[in-house]
Design an enzyme around this catalytic site. Structure first.
Site, PDB file in Angstrom:
ATOM      1  N   CYS A  29       0.811  -1.227   0.000  1.00  0.00           N
ATOM      2  CA  CYS A  29       0.000   0.000   0.000  1.00  0.00           C
ATOM      3  C   CYS A  29       0.844   1.277   0.000  1.00  0.00           C
ATOM      4  CB  CYS A  29      -0.963   0.002   1.178  1.00  0.00           C
ATOM      5  SG  CYS A  29      -2.046  -1.438   1.174  1.00  0.00           S
ATOM      6  N   ASN A  53     -10.172  -0.090   0.006  1.00  0.00           N
ATOM      7  CA  ASN A  53      -8.705   0.006   0.021  1.00  0.00           C
ATOM      8  C   ASN A  53      -8.187  -0.622  -1.272  1.00  0.00           C
ATOM      9  OD1 ASN A  53      -5.972  -0.390   0.409  1.00  0.00           O
ATOM     10  ND2 ASN A  53      -6.165  -1.124   2.511  1.00  0.00           N
ATOM     11  N   HIS A  70      -3.014   7.210   2.017  1.00  0.00           N
ATOM     12  CA  HIS A  70      -3.498   5.895   1.579  1.00  0.00           C
ATOM     13  C   HIS A  70      -4.901   5.696   2.156  1.00  0.00           C
ATOM     14  CE1 HIS A  70      -4.038   1.772   0.827  1.00  0.00           C
ATOM     15  NE2 HIS A  70      -3.777   1.362   2.049  1.00  0.00           N
TER      16      HIS A  70
HETATM   17  O1  UT7 Z   1      -3.769  -1.199   3.441  1.00  0.00           O
HETATM   18  C1  UT7 Z   1      -2.934  -1.585   4.490  1.00  0.00           C
HETATM   19  C2  UT7 Z   1      -3.360  -0.954   5.700  1.00  0.00           C
HETATM   20  N1  UT7 Z   1      -4.436  -1.689   6.317  1.00  0.00           N
HETATM   21  C3  UT7 Z   1      -5.116  -1.107   7.260  1.00  0.00           C
HETATM   22  O2  UT7 Z   1      -4.902   0.051   7.501  1.00  0.00           O
HETATM   23  C4  UT7 Z   1      -6.114  -1.896   8.078  1.00  0.00           C
HETATM   24  C5  UT7 Z   1      -5.972  -1.476   9.514  1.00  0.00           C
HETATM   25  N2  UT7 Z   1      -6.928  -2.096  10.391  1.00  0.00           N
HETATM   26  C6  UT7 Z   1      -8.224  -1.764  10.380  1.00  0.00           C
HETATM   27  O3  UT7 Z   1      -8.652  -0.960   9.591  1.00  0.00           O
HETATM   28  C7  UT7 Z   1      -9.117  -2.358  11.424  1.00  0.00           C
HETATM   29  O4  UT7 Z   1      -8.335  -3.039  12.392  1.00  0.00           O
HETATM   30  C8  UT7 Z   1     -10.173  -3.335  10.835  1.00  0.00           C
HETATM   31  C9  UT7 Z   1     -11.190  -2.543  10.031  1.00  0.00           C
HETATM   32  C10 UT7 Z   1      -9.504  -4.369   9.965  1.00  0.00           C
HETATM   33  C11 UT7 Z   1     -10.915  -4.028  11.970  1.00  0.00           C
HETATM   34  O5  UT7 Z   1     -11.527  -3.078  12.819  1.00  0.00           O
HETATM   35  P1  UT7 Z   1     -11.443  -3.243  14.399  1.00  0.00           P
HETATM   36  O6  UT7 Z   1     -12.199  -2.124  14.971  1.00  0.00           O
HETATM   37  O7  UT7 Z   1      -9.989  -3.384  14.749  1.00  0.00           O
HETATM   38  O8  UT7 Z   1     -12.246  -4.580  14.638  1.00  0.00           O
HETATM   39  P2  UT7 Z   1     -11.754  -5.915  15.339  1.00  0.00           P
HETATM   40  O9  UT7 Z   1     -10.794  -6.643  14.469  1.00  0.00           O
HETATM   41  O10 UT7 Z   1     -11.370  -5.614  16.746  1.00  0.00           O
HETATM   42  O11 UT7 Z   1     -13.096  -6.747  15.385  1.00  0.00           O
HETATM   43  C12 UT7 Z   1     -14.189  -6.349  16.233  1.00  0.00           C
HETATM   44  C13 UT7 Z   1     -15.325  -7.326  16.080  1.00  0.00           C
HETATM   45  C14 UT7 Z   1     -14.908  -8.774  16.226  1.00  0.00           C
HETATM   46  O12 UT7 Z   1     -15.947  -9.459  16.892  1.00  0.00           O
HETATM   47  P3  UT7 Z   1     -15.820  -9.801  18.474  1.00  0.00           P
HETATM   48  O13 UT7 Z   1     -14.580 -10.632  18.585  1.00  0.00           O
HETATM   49  O14 UT7 Z   1     -15.712  -8.472  19.145  1.00  0.00           O
HETATM   50  O15 UT7 Z   1     -17.080 -10.526  18.745  1.00  0.00           O
HETATM   51  C15 UT7 Z   1     -14.844  -9.275  14.794  1.00  0.00           C
HETATM   52  O16 UT7 Z   1     -15.083 -10.661  14.690  1.00  0.00           O
HETATM   53  O17 UT7 Z   1     -15.877  -7.207  14.753  1.00  0.00           O
HETATM   54  C16 UT7 Z   1     -15.959  -8.502  14.151  1.00  0.00           C
HETATM   55  N3  UT7 Z   1     -15.798  -8.357  12.714  1.00  0.00           N
HETATM   56  C17 UT7 Z   1     -16.823  -8.180  11.861  1.00  0.00           C
HETATM   57  N4  UT7 Z   1     -18.152  -8.119  12.055  1.00  0.00           N
HETATM   58  C18 UT7 Z   1     -18.924  -7.925  10.969  1.00  0.00           C
HETATM   59  C19 UT7 Z   1     -14.643  -8.335  12.021  1.00  0.00           C
HETATM   60  N5  UT7 Z   1     -14.902  -8.153  10.722  1.00  0.00           N
HETATM   61  C20 UT7 Z   1     -16.248  -8.056  10.593  1.00  0.00           C
HETATM   62  C21 UT7 Z   1     -17.101  -7.846   9.497  1.00  0.00           C
HETATM   63  N6  UT7 Z   1     -18.431  -7.787   9.736  1.00  0.00           N
HETATM   64  N7  UT7 Z   1     -16.658  -7.706   8.247  1.00  0.00           N
END
Ligand code: UT7
Length: 325
Positions: A119, A282, A252
């Site tokens: 990225c 993204n 980005h």
């Molecule tokens: O391009 C390279 C750079 N990449 C990035 O910048 C990505 C950086 N990271 C992020 O943007 C975020 O960490 C994410 C968007 C990937 C995830 O967001 P988050 O707020 O960190 O969520 P999380 O991983 O802590 O997940 C929270 C909850 C989990 O459920 P529990 O364990 O709390 O019950 C996940 O299972 O959200 C759940 N979850 C979803 N629910 C519905 C994860 N993905 C999904 C989904 N739909 N697609």
């Protein structure tokens, strides 16, 4: 007289197939994968993304973006003497997608190569092209970011497959008596390679290891927020400028929360942040030139504006380019 590089035209292209979060959620539901528009918008800011058809390659998306950039610059492909293409999803293992793109542009002879910095690819590619122009190795470059991340997504993993999209963006970068690119700042730290990767490789006639993207989203998030501020400050210092000189921040486009946090740390008004992640998702190396082209064509970015471009991603890699448009 000093020699600088300057963007003289921008272009971009999105494959026509557009999926809203609701479209994607219903496709995923059919496979037993649960997600929602509400979750995706709240956690990422993404509302829609584009996916290329299976017979469309990175070089095809790049070709359309390059034609538009060339037209905007008033240049023909035959005038280009360097092609640098940032991608992590090239048409094949080799030759480079840049060589295939060169042939599709109907030209031959000039150097053409891919840059692989995930990225951060576009800021890496722009930095390389800027250096080659400043040293006189090139004078009219096509600098491109293009991706088909839909090819490497695991559609059974809701934590990653809702985040990415396909697309391409390009700029024509030309030698100039006035800047142009004011300063660049690139970094990498390979110890974080495992937090965002596609571990598979071609070996003995087959793919060994998974050919699909895996990511520790929270680890990437934390690293991204820190390094983006550092890179922005470093590039401002190199150019002898301050945050107040920035007209537009074009980071980005991965997650609106990361982007807004960077803008806030730089004390920039929210209106100075260019946002396309809502409509593109993204698109990795394509996201910055896509956002730049949208901002130029919508009339936001005007000649003479000072732009801060910032990339961050797998590697771990990060960097920034400060330029006068
Ligand atoms: O391009 C390279 C750079 N990449 C990035 O910048 C990505 C950086 N990271 C992020 O943007 C975020 O960490 C994410 C968007 C990937 C995830 O967001 P988050 O707020 O960190 O969520 P999380 O991983 O802590 O997940 C929270 C909850 C989990 O459920 P529990 O364990 O709390 O019950 C996940 O299972 O959200 C759940 N979850 C979803 N629910 C519905 C994860 N993905 C999904 C989904 N739909 N697609």
């Amino acid at each position: 007289m000093s020699r600088f590089s300057r963007i003289t035209g921008t272009g971009s292209f999105l494959p026509p197939r557009r999926l809203t979060n609701a479209d994607l959620a219903s496709e995923l539901a059919a496979k037993g994968v649960e997600t929602s528009d509400e979750w995706i918008v709240e956690r990422t800011g993404i509302r829609a993304r584009h996916f290329a058809e299976p017979d469309v390659y990175v070089s095809d998306l790049a070709l359309h973006a390059c034609r538009r950039a060339l037209e905007a610059a008033g240049r023909g492909a035959g005038e280009i003497d360097l092609i640098v293409l940032a991608t992590s999803t090239p048409d094949m293992v080799f030759p480079s997608a840049a060589c295939i793109l060169q042939h599709k542009l109907g030209v031959a002879g000039c150097p053409a190569f891919d840059v692989q910095a995930v990225c951060s690819g576009f800021v890496y590619a722009l930095t390389v092209a800027d250096a080659m122009i400043k040293t006189g190795t090139a004078s009219k470059a096509l600098v491109v970011g293009a991706e088909v991340f839909s090819r490497i997504l695991d559609f059974s993993d809701r934590t990653t497959c809702v985040l990415f999209g396909d697309g391409a963006g390009a700029v024509v970068l030309e030698a100039s008596d006035v800047p142009g690119i004011l300063a660049t700042d690139l970094h990498a730290d390979g110890k974080h390679a495992g937090i965002l990767c596609v571990p598979g490789h071609v070996s003995g006639g087959q793919v060994t290891g998974s050919p699909l993207l895996t990511m520790d989203g929270q680890a990437v998030f934390k690293l991204a927020v820190g390094v983006l501020e550092d890179a922005a400050r470093a590039v401002l210092a190199k150019a002898g400028k301050t945050e107040a000189d920035i007209d537009w921040l074009i980071p980005h486009q991965a997650n609106i929360r990361i982007m807004q946090s960077t803008a806030k740390k730089l004390k920039l008004a929210p209106e100075k942040l260019v946002v396309t992640v809502d409509q593109h998702g993204n698109t990795s190396a394509a996201s910055i030139p896509l956002a730049l082209d949208v901002a130029v064509r919508s009339g936001k970015v005007k000649k003479g504006d000072t732009l801060m471009l910032e990339g961050v991603g797998g590697g771990f890699t990060w960097g920034a380019v400060l330029l006068d448009y």
